[in-house]
Scaffold this motif. Structure first.
Motif, PDB file in Angstrom:
ATOM      1  N   LYS A  52     -23.235  25.718 -35.732  1.00 37.38           N
ATOM      2  CA  LYS A  52     -22.250  24.711 -36.124  1.00 37.38           C
ATOM      3  C   LYS A  52     -21.446  24.235 -34.915  1.00 37.38           C
ATOM      4  O   LYS A  52     -21.193  23.033 -34.745  1.00 37.38           O
ATOM      5  CB  LYS A  52     -21.320  25.295 -37.188  1.00 37.38           C
ATOM      6  CG  LYS A  52     -20.252  24.337 -37.681  1.00 37.38           C
ATOM      7  CD  LYS A  52     -19.355  25.006 -38.719  1.00 37.38           C
ATOM      8  CE  LYS A  52     -18.229  24.068 -39.155  1.00 37.38           C
ATOM      9  NZ  LYS A  52     -17.321  24.726 -40.136  1.00 37.38           N
ATOM     10  N   ALA A  53     -21.049  25.183 -34.058  1.00 38.80           N
ATOM     11  CA  ALA A  53     -20.290  24.826 -32.864  1.00 38.80           C
ATOM     12  C   ALA A  53     -21.134  23.994 -31.908  1.00 38.80           C
ATOM     13  O   ALA A  53     -20.659  22.993 -31.348  1.00 38.80           O
ATOM     14  CB  ALA A  53     -19.796  26.089 -32.170  1.00 38.80           C
ATOM     15  N   THR A  85     -23.651  22.086 -32.634  1.00 37.14           N
ATOM     16  CA  THR A  85     -23.839  20.755 -33.224  1.00 37.14           C
ATOM     17  C   THR A  85     -22.629  19.874 -32.970  1.00 37.14           C
ATOM     18  O   THR A  85     -22.752  18.694 -32.612  1.00 37.14           O
ATOM     19  CB  THR A  85     -24.094  20.877 -34.745  1.00 37.14           C
ATOM     20  OG1 THR A  85     -25.238  21.708 -34.973  1.00 37.14           O
ATOM     21  CG2 THR A  85     -24.335  19.508 -35.363  1.00 37.14           C
ATOM     22  N   SER A  86     -21.433  20.448 -33.140  1.00 38.20           N
ATOM     23  CA  SER A  86     -20.199  19.698 -32.888  1.00 38.20           C
ATOM     24  C   SER A  86     -20.074  19.318 -31.414  1.00 38.20           C
ATOM     25  O   SER A  86     -19.720  18.181 -31.080  1.00 38.20           O
ATOM     26  CB  SER A  86     -18.984  20.533 -33.311  1.00 38.20           C
ATOM     27  OG  SER A  86     -17.778  19.904 -32.937  1.00 38.20           O
ATOM     28  N   LYS A 140     -22.642  16.514 -30.589  1.00 38.37           N
ATOM     29  CA  LYS A 140     -22.284  15.247 -31.232  1.00 38.37           C
ATOM     30  C   LYS A 140     -21.098  14.582 -30.534  1.00 38.37           C
ATOM     31  O   LYS A 140     -21.121  13.375 -30.242  1.00 38.37           O
ATOM     32  CB  LYS A 140     -21.952  15.495 -32.705  1.00 38.37           C
ATOM     33  CG  LYS A 140     -21.635  14.234 -33.492  1.00 38.37           C
ATOM     34  CD  LYS A 140     -21.361  14.562 -34.959  1.00 38.37           C
ATOM     35  CE  LYS A 140     -21.015  13.290 -35.734  1.00 38.37           C
ATOM     36  NZ  LYS A 140     -20.723  13.596 -37.166  1.00 38.37           N
ATOM     37  N   LYS A 141     -20.052  15.368 -30.238  1.00 35.67           N
ATOM     38  CA  LYS A 141     -18.869  14.803 -29.592  1.00 35.67           C
ATOM     39  C   LYS A 141     -19.163  14.398 -28.151  1.00 35.67           C
ATOM     40  O   LYS A 141     -18.609  13.405 -27.649  1.00 35.67           O
ATOM     41  CB  LYS A 141     -17.727  15.813 -29.635  1.00 35.67           C
ATOM     42  CG  LYS A 141     -17.168  16.042 -31.034  1.00 35.67           C
ATOM     43  CD  LYS A 141     -16.032  17.045 -31.019  1.00 35.67           C
ATOM     44  CE  LYS A 141     -15.476  17.275 -32.425  1.00 35.67           C
ATOM     45  NZ  LYS A 141     -14.375  18.273 -32.432  1.00 35.67           N
ATOM     46  N   PRO A 176     -15.354  22.821 -32.402  1.00 35.79           N
ATOM     47  CA  PRO A 176     -14.681  22.590 -33.695  1.00 35.79           C
ATOM     48  C   PRO A 176     -13.402  23.410 -33.778  1.00 35.79           C
ATOM     49  O   PRO A 176     -13.279  24.472 -33.146  1.00 35.79           O
ATOM     50  CB  PRO A 176     -15.724  23.057 -34.729  1.00 35.79           C
ATOM     51  CG  PRO A 176     -16.622  23.980 -33.986  1.00 35.79           C
ATOM     52  CD  PRO A 176     -16.670  23.490 -32.564  1.00 35.79           C
ATOM     53  N   GLU A 177     -12.461  22.941 -34.567  1.00 36.03           N
ATOM     54  CA  GLU A 177     -11.148  23.582 -34.615  1.00 36.03           C
ATOM     55  C   GLU A 177     -11.189  24.990 -35.190  1.00 36.03           C
ATOM     56  O   GLU A 177     -10.372  25.837 -34.830  1.00 36.03           O
ATOM     57  CB  GLU A 177     -10.187  22.717 -35.453  1.00 36.03           C
ATOM     58  CG  GLU A 177      -9.899  21.348 -34.841  1.00 36.03           C
ATOM     59  CD  GLU A 177      -8.952  20.534 -35.708  1.00 36.03           C
ATOM     60  OE1 GLU A 177      -8.577  21.040 -36.792  1.00 36.03           O
ATOM     61  OE2 GLU A 177      -8.592  19.403 -35.316  1.00 36.03           O
TER      62      GLU A 177
END
Length: 317
Positions: A231-232, A234-235, A238-239, A302-303
């Motif tokens: 997940k991290a 991917t973020s 993407k960013k 991600p936060e």
């Protein structure tokens, strides 16, 4: 079988005394029998099972069956025509049991022989990449269209088959890289890319643009990384693309660099070499993309990501 079993010519069979009782089929006699009272409701039922029995201790390992190979709609005549093979003096060739030997008439057709060879190559590539049958079917259809159009005459059929497999993967949203296709075929990466462009132009078709997310799940899974790292990563990827931090970099190299950054900040650290071996990207390529993303690392995670290693302690390259 259920009480509403189909009989000859589609008629529904059931026991008049026990209409709700499921009928039992006697395959040997071809009868439909009511299990409650033993009434033979239907007879002469066609047995659709095999005509032959084979035993493991038989010397003859051949397994005669009712029909030949499955029908292939991409070949003329559905690949069903056969002929009895003639002997040297015109007599019929028989096997050791005296049965005539059948051969496929299609072996004389050079066009279909080329198709069957290409389909076999596509199937082998799919097996090596663990791809499902729907990818093989799409690649076969693409090759058939190219073959019938005769616009790529002179090109190696193996190169066309590899390019068709690459396009099929892209169109079915399970993309593979040129390097992965090259690794399981006999064709160079450069030739696959050249034929890929020619096929797109010839068939006037297109493929969706590859994104970093297309590879993230597969790469992380092969690296045995948990979902939180995936997940991290991917973020981060993407960013990085949205902020234009990695201009001109391929999605594969960006995805690999994002996985490296996310893993270094977690308890499941992976080296650039480990990631490069899975992604098919050189370590220097991962390092170059990572160096572009590193200054903005605070904005990419991600936060809710739980850092095992603070961002300040991440490697600078």
């Amino acid at each position: 079988m259920a009480s509403g079993s189909k009989g000859p010519r589609g008629t529904t069979l059931y026991c008049p005394e026990h209409p709700d009782a499921p009928l039992v089929e006697d395959y040997h006699a071809g009868d439909m029998i009511c299990p409650e009272c033993g009434l033979v409701v239907g007879d002469r039922v066609v047995d659709v099972g095999t005509e032959w029995r084979t035993f493991s201790n038989d010397k003859n390992q051949k397994d005669p069956c009712r029909v030949g190979a499955a029908e292939n709609p991409l070949l003329d005549g559905g690949d069903l025509s056969t002929m009895i093979a003639p002997g040297a003096m015109g007599e019929t060739i028989t096997d050791e049991h005296g049965k005539p030997v059948y051969r496929n008439r299609r072996t004389l057709n050079s066009s279909d022989r080329a198709l069957m060879t290409a389909f076999r190559e596509i199937s082998q590539i799919a097996d090596r990449l663990n791809l499902p049958k729907m990818i093989v079917d799409r690649a076969n259809t693409l090759f058939k269209q190219v073959h019938d159009g005769k616009s790529l005459k002179g090109r190696s059929n193996d190169a066309v088959a590899a390019a068709c497999m690459y396009i099929a993967c892209r169109q079915e949203s399970v993309p593979r890289t040129f390097k992965e296709i090259c690794g399981v075929s006999k064709i160079s990466k450069k030739e696959i890319g050249r034929v890929f462009k020619l096929i797109l132009k010839t068939l006037e078709t297109n493929v969706d643009l590859i994104t970093t997310g297309d590879f993230m799940s597969r790469f992380c899974s092969n690296l045995n990384l948990p979902h939180s790292v995936q997940k991290a990563a991917t973020s981060i990827a993407k960013k990085a693309v949205e902020k234009d931090l990695v201009p001109g970099r391929s999605p594969v190299s960006v995805a690999a660099a994002a996985i490296y950054m996310a893993s270094q900040a977690s308890e499941h650290r992976k080296s650039q070499k480990e990631i490069g071996d899975i992604a098919g990207v050189a370590e220097v390529t991962i390092r170059q993309s990572y160096k572009l993303m590193y200054p903005k690392a605070h904005d990419l995670f991600p936060e809710d990501f739980k850092f095992a290693i603070p961002i300040e302690q991440l490697p600078a390259q």
